[in-house]
Every structure is written in structure tokens, then in C-alpha cells.
Design a protein around this motif. Structure first.
Motif, PDB file in Angstrom:
ATOM      1  N   UNK A 280      21.342 -23.512  13.214  1.00  0.00           N
ATOM      2  CA  UNK A 280      21.178 -24.265  14.459  1.00  0.00           C
ATOM      3  C   UNK A 280      19.882 -23.954  15.194  1.00  0.00           C
ATOM      4  N   UNK A 281      19.225 -22.841  14.849  1.00  0.00           N
ATOM      5  CA  UNK A 281      17.923 -22.542  15.466  1.00  0.00           C
ATOM      6  C   UNK A 281      16.822 -23.461  14.943  1.00  0.00           C
ATOM      7  N   UNK A 282      17.086 -24.119  13.798  1.00  0.00           N
ATOM      8  CA  UNK A 282      16.066 -24.968  13.174  1.00  0.00           C
ATOM      9  C   UNK A 282      16.222 -26.439  13.536  1.00  0.00           C
ATOM     10  N   UNK A 283      17.431 -26.953  13.398  1.00  0.00           N
ATOM     11  CA  UNK A 283      17.646 -28.359  13.717  1.00  0.00           C
ATOM     12  C   UNK A 283      19.128 -28.577  14.031  1.00  0.00           C
ATOM     13  N   UNK A 284      19.378 -29.625  14.806  1.00  0.00           N
ATOM     14  CA  UNK A 284      20.756 -29.974  15.193  1.00  0.00           C
ATOM     15  C   UNK A 284      20.972 -31.444  14.875  1.00  0.00           C
ATOM     16  N   UNK A 285      22.148 -31.741  14.340  1.00  0.00           N
ATOM     17  CA  UNK A 285      22.490 -33.128  14.012  1.00  0.00           C
ATOM     18  C   UNK A 285      23.681 -33.571  14.859  1.00  0.00           C
ATOM     19  N   UNK A 286      23.553 -34.770  15.418  1.00  0.00           N
ATOM     20  CA  UNK A 286      24.618 -35.345  16.233  1.00  0.00           C
ATOM     21  C   UNK A 286      24.981 -36.714  15.681  1.00  0.00           C
ATOM     22  N   UNK A 287      26.261 -37.056  15.825  1.00  0.00           N
ATOM     23  CA  UNK A 287      26.731 -38.398  15.468  1.00  0.00           C
ATOM     24  C   UNK A 287      27.360 -39.038  16.691  1.00  0.00           C
TER      25      UNK A 287
ATOM     26  N   UNK B 285      16.130 -40.622  15.434  1.00  0.00           N
ATOM     27  CA  UNK B 285      17.344 -41.382  15.671  1.00  0.00           C
ATOM     28  C   UNK B 285      17.500 -42.350  14.511  1.00  0.00           C
ATOM     29  N   UNK B 286      18.612 -42.259  13.785  1.00  0.00           N
ATOM     30  CA  UNK B 286      18.830 -43.137  12.632  1.00  0.00           C
ATOM     31  C   UNK B 286      20.013 -44.053  12.912  1.00  0.00           C
ATOM     32  N   UNK B 287      19.788 -45.339  12.736  1.00  0.00           N
ATOM     33  CA  UNK B 287      20.822 -46.350  12.929  1.00  0.00           C
ATOM     34  C   UNK B 287      21.041 -47.032  11.588  1.00  0.00           C
TER      35      UNK B 287
ATOM     36  N   UNK C  62      21.589 -38.565  15.236  1.00  0.00           N
ATOM     37  CA  UNK C  62      20.427 -38.053  15.953  1.00  0.00           C
ATOM     38  C   UNK C  62      20.101 -36.672  15.403  1.00  0.00           C
ATOM     39  N   UNK C  63      18.870 -36.517  14.914  1.00  0.00           N
ATOM     40  CA  UNK C  63      18.393 -35.239  14.390  1.00  0.00           C
ATOM     41  C   UNK C  63      17.331 -34.701  15.344  1.00  0.00           C
ATOM     42  N   UNK C  64      17.529 -33.478  15.805  1.00  0.00           N
ATOM     43  CA  UNK C  64      16.571 -32.845  16.710  1.00  0.00           C
ATOM     44  C   UNK C  64      16.115 -31.536  16.080  1.00  0.00           C
TER      45      UNK C  64
ATOM     46  N   UNK D 235      32.322 -37.903  25.075  1.00  0.00           N
ATOM     47  CA  UNK D 235      30.898 -37.629  24.818  1.00  0.00           C
ATOM     48  C   UNK D 235      30.284 -38.765  24.012  1.00  0.00           C
ATOM     49  N   UNK D 236      29.061 -39.109  24.365  1.00  0.00           N
ATOM     50  CA  UNK D 236      28.351 -40.118  23.584  1.00  0.00           C
ATOM     51  C   UNK D 236      27.994 -39.575  22.212  1.00  0.00           C
ATOM     52  N   UNK D 237      27.572 -38.300  22.166  1.00  0.00           N
ATOM     53  CA  UNK D 237      27.152 -37.670  20.914  1.00  0.00           C
ATOM     54  C   UNK D 237      28.039 -36.469  20.611  1.00  0.00           C
ATOM     55  N   UNK D 238      28.357 -36.288  19.341  1.00  0.00           N
ATOM     56  CA  UNK D 238      29.152 -35.151  18.875  1.00  0.00           C
ATOM     57  C   UNK D 238      28.355 -34.429  17.803  1.00  0.00           C
ATOM     58  N   UNK D 239      28.151 -33.132  17.991  1.00  0.00           N
ATOM     59  CA  UNK D 239      27.383 -32.377  16.995  1.00  0.00           C
ATOM     60  C   UNK D 239      28.197 -32.202  15.723  1.00  0.00           C
ATOM     61  N   UNK D 240      27.551 -32.351  14.588  1.00  0.00           N
ATOM     62  CA  UNK D 240      28.245 -32.212  13.299  1.00  0.00           C
ATOM     63  C   UNK D 240      27.391 -31.402  12.339  1.00  0.00           C
ATOM     64  N   UNK D 241      28.010 -30.461  11.668  1.00  0.00           N
ATOM     65  CA  UNK D 241      27.320 -29.624  10.699  1.00  0.00           C
ATOM     66  C   UNK D 241      27.204 -30.351   9.361  1.00  0.00           C
TER      67      UNK D 241
END
Length: 497
Positions: free
Chosen positions: A73-80, A121-123, A111-113, A47-53
């Protein structure tokens, strides 16, 4: 007198997506998590992105309702980005850098959605510390200036790719930078957001800053001279002089030759700069912010990857992220209100928008964010730098105007409904009147016939069929004529004047 001990810079790409019944927040998050790319060291795609709590330490000192908001998770999701991909970018350079100069690494890509379609998207970049003695503040300023500008688009590339990925890259399934090919930050961002593009097309997201990337970074300095006990304030004065020359340039991501452009009063303006401790300065603005600190030989600041730098990277950054999400959300709602006025069914869209704004207010418009006085002060300062309160008050006024407009629309529809019902009742009455006028002559004629022997004799079909038929036709013609006269009287509009 000062050398760089540790530093990082986060480049933030704000964007938005329109969620609807066909593509919801949950579906977007699922799409991101299930986007796979080929990788040479793996048997299968990864996977390009992996969700992380969020970890407990990352939300340290946040108020309970803010922690809950960040974790649901209903509010926002963070991926690395996948842990096998990130190490491929540990020796990067831009085209403006000399080939012999130290490179930089991408130390974190996230990535924060959020539930309302706003995303970030933070780099994060950091120096390649193999040549730490050559890392200077000017080097940091120039790298940040190259990467933050989406208008100038300075290409970057991996100087020494670790794998021969040409066969995989030729398929277009892998990020070009992984193959050692040059690419701009704009191209890099579009590849990282490819899971969304695969679902909805390249234009499925819209940037909310299209010429530059807001930043958040930190720079930890180290003294090159020993501190004399007789001069306790010497280093603080030197630190302020250093900050005067570099902090605003760092915050605005300008090249190092811009240090002389800013006056002292700009630096000393408390609206932009906050100094909670003698060795730490925070600066905030619409373009982003930076933290400047120096090592006091206290454990919290000591060495690379110190607790202070980790706190700047997480706890303090989230104070900015919460406020930035509020700003971008309010801007998006204002845009949607303007867009609604151009569509035919704008009342329906405005109702949906009003509900979305109420939802945003209930979920994530916080006046306070932390138990820590310093962090809560920074959160409030970020709100002030992003003009959150002013924008939110304007949005509330807009919601009030929307409520008034929708109330007026409802009243107009209610009046239209009542008028329609009255017209229907009038038509029914008119119909009954017509039927009565039809039946009345027939009833009178029938009674006359029955009451008069003479008429009964005239209408005796068995004795005088022709005459009887003629009399009935004359009677029918008279009834029709009477109805026409009545119809004209009823249908002729009355002159109200």
C-alpha cells in the motif's frame, strides 16, 4: 464469417497530483475511501469508492518483486466503485447512437493512485448482451470513438434509470448519470474524482492527456461457419484479413468508416503488432492497444467471460499499466524540472526532485515484469511503444545535469562561506588593530608622565588644575587626530592596478 462473442474496452484517464507535507499520498487515499454519497436503497450514505487488494490470479506469472510492488500500500492503492452503484449503468447510450440500437454497460470502474502522485481512472464498458445478435465490430468502433474523445465530448445517458433519484440528485451530491441526466465523459470523470476535488478544489489534479483517452480493449470473435479438416489455414487467413480492416481502427478509437485509411504495411509492421498465437493479435501504440482473438473451440477461449478474456482484462492490462505509469512518471519529473527553474529556491526543489527520481527508479522501473515469455514480451513492447527507455535515459542525463548543477551550487556556497569567514577574521584583526592604536598613545603618554618629574609637575591638578586640564585635552586631541589618520589609511581601498 465472424461474429462478436465477447468484448470490453477500458478508457484510461491519466492524471497527477502534487503531494506535499499538507496533503500526502496516504491522506489522498484515505480521502477517497471516506467519500460517501446518498443512495436510495441504503439507510445511510455509501462510499463512492471501495479499496480492493490485488488477487493472486490477477498477478499471475508476475516476477516476485513486481508482485510485491503491486501489493504494497505504500506504492499504490486501487479502488473500485461501490458494487451498488455500478449496476445502475447497465443500459447506456451516446447521443450519436440510434434509439433502437443496443446499449452498453459500464462493467468496471477503477481508480489507481501511485505513490508519486500519478493516477489512472479506468472506465470499462461492454455491450448490453440482451441483444447480442446486433453487436457488431462497427458498433464497437463507433462507441469507442464516441467515448474516447474528450474534445468532441459526445454526451451519454442511462436510458432507463432504475430508481427515481431526482430528489437526491437535486442536492448535487450524486452523479448526474445516476439520475438519467446526460453527461459527457469529461463531466463523468470530474464527478468520479470528486473526493480529491472536495479536499483541494476542482483544479487539484491535472490531466496528462486532455484531448483523448488512451484505451485498452479486447475483442473475441466466433466463426459462423464450421471448419473443414481439409482447410486448416483458412480461418487464420480470414482472421488476418479481418484484423487488417479493424484492428488499427479499434486501437486508435476511430469511427468505423475509417477502416480503409490504413495501408497493409502499417498493419504488418511488427513494431505495433504482436502475434504470439495463430488466433491472437496484440497491437500497441501511444494511443493505447487492443487484443483481437477468435474462439478455436478450446476451453480457454470458449464462451463469454472466458479465461482468455479475463486474462486480457487483468494480467495483460497490468503489463500496459506498469509501462504507462513509467511513461507518465517520467513526463511528470521532466515537467517538475522545468518548473523548478522558474522559482527562486530552485536548488531546493531540484534536490527534492532528484530524490523522487531515485525513489522512482528503485521502486518501479523494471526491465522485466513476468515469468511468462508472452507477457514479458508484451511488457517490453509497451515500454517500446511508450518510448520508456529513451525517455528514461534522457531523464538520467537530466539527473546528471541536476547533480552537476547542485554540486556547483554547493561549491559556490562553500566559497561564499569561506570568504565570509575570512572577512569576519579580517574585521576582528582590524578591530584589534584599532584598539591597539588607541591604547598605544595612552600607554606611551602614561609612561612619559611617570618618567618625567617635569610633566608630573605640569599635570599636578591640585596646584595647577587649569593647566593640567588643558594639557590632557591637547593630548586627547592629538590621539584622536592620530586615530583619524590611521582610519583613513586602513579604510582607503588599495589600487590593485
Amino acid at each position: 464469417m465472424w461474429t462478436v462473442q465477447d468484448t470490453f474496452t477500458k478508457f484510461v484517464y491519466p492524471f497527477w497530483i502534487d503531494f506535499d507535507e499538507d496533503f500526502t499520498f496516504e491522506q489522498a487515499a484515505e480521502k477517497i475511501a471516506r467519500f460517501f454519497i446518498p443512495f436510495p436503497d441504503e439507510e445511510h450514505k455509501i462510499p463512492l469508492w471501495v479499496e480492493c487488494q490485488f488477487q493472486t490470479s490477477e498477478l499471475d506469472n508476475m516476477l516476485p518483486y513486481v508482485k510485491r510492488y503491486m501489493r504494497l500500500p505504500q506504492n499504490q492503492r486501487r479502488f473500485r466503485i461501490h458494487e451498488d452503484i455500478l449496476p445502475l449503468f447497465d443500459d447506456m447510450q451516446t447521443t450519436s447512437m440510434e434509439a433502437s440500437s443496443p446499449g452498453f454497460q459500464m462493467s468496471s470502474i477503477e481508480l489507481y493512485l501511485f505513490f508519486n502522485g500519478v493516477g489512472f481512472l479506468t472506465i470499462e464498458i461492454a455491450p448490453n448482451w440482451s441483444r447480442a445478435d446486433e453487436i457488431s465490430v462497427e458498433w464497437i468502433e463507433n462507441i469507442n470513438a464516441d467515448l474516447a474523445s474528450l474534445a468532441r465530448c459526445k454526451p451519454m445517458r442511462q436510458r432507463h434509470p432504475k430508481y427515481d433519484l431526482s430528489s437526491v440528485c437535486s442536492s448535487g451530491a450524486l452523479l448526474p448519470l445516476m439520475c438519467g441526466q446526460p453527461g459527457t465523459m469529461r463531466e463523468w470523470i470530474h464527478h468520479l474524482l470528486s473526493p480529491l476535488a472536495e479536499r483541494l478544489g476542482t483544479g487539484c489534479w491535472q490531466p496528462m492527456c486532455d484531448t483523448f483517452l488512451p484505451i485498452y480493449g479486447a475483442l473475441l470473435l466466433r466463426r459462423t461457419e464450421s471448419l473443414s479438416s481439409e482447410e486448416p489455414n483458412k480461418w487464420d487467413a480470414s482472421f488476418r484479413e479481418f484484423a487488417l480492416s479493424h484492428l488499427i481502427v479499434l486501437r486508435k478509437t476511430l469511427p468505423s468508416n475509417n477502416g480503409s485509411r490504413f495501408a497493409r504495411q502499417t498493419f504488418e509492421d511488427s513494431q505495433y503488432n504482436y502475434m504470439p498465437y495463430h488466433n491472437v493479435i496484440h497491437t500497441q501504440s501511444l494511443e493505447g492497444g487492443f487484443v483481437l482473438a477468435y474462439d478455436t473451440n478450446v476451453q480457454h477461449f470458449r464462451g463469454r467471460n472466458s479465461a482468455a478474456m479475463q486474462s486480457f482484462r487483468t494480467n495483460y492490462f497490468y503489463m500496459m499499466l506498469l509501462a504507462l505509469h513509467q511513461r507518465m512518471s517520467i513526463l511528470r519529473y521532466a515537467m517538475k524540472a522545468a518548473e523548478a527553474s522558474t522559482v527562486p529556491d530552485h536548488a531546493k526543489q531540484l534536490r527534492q526532485l532528484r530524490e523522487q527520481i531515485y525513489d522512482f527508479t528503485a521502486r518501479c522501473y523494471f526491465s522485466q515484469a513476468s515469468f511468462s515469455e508472452e507477457r514479458d514480451q508484451l511488457y517490453r513492447r509497451w515500454q517500446r511503444a511508450f518510448h520508456i527507455v529513451q525517455m528514461y535515459n534522457e531523464l538520467k542525463e537530466e539527473v546528471h545535469d541536476i547533480d552537476g548543477y547542485l554540486e556547483q551550487v554547493a561549491k559556490e556556497r562553500e566559497l561564499e562561506t569561506k570568504e565570509r569567514e575570512l572577512r569576519q577574521e579580517a574585521k576582528k584583526t582590524q578591530l584589534v588593530t584599532y584598539i591597539s592604536f588607541i591604547l598605544l598613545p595612552l600607554s606611551v603618554l602614561s609612561n612619559l608622565i611617570q618618567a618625567s618629574p617635569i610633566i608630573m609637575h605640569w599635570l599636578n591638578f591640585s596646584l595647577h588644575p587649569l593647566r593640567s586640564s588643558l594639557l590632557l585635552l591637547i593630548a586627547a586631541f592629538g590621539a584622536i587626530l592620530l586615530l583619524r589618520i590611521l582610519w583613513k589609511l586602513l579604510s582607503t581601498p588599495k589600487d590593485h592596478n
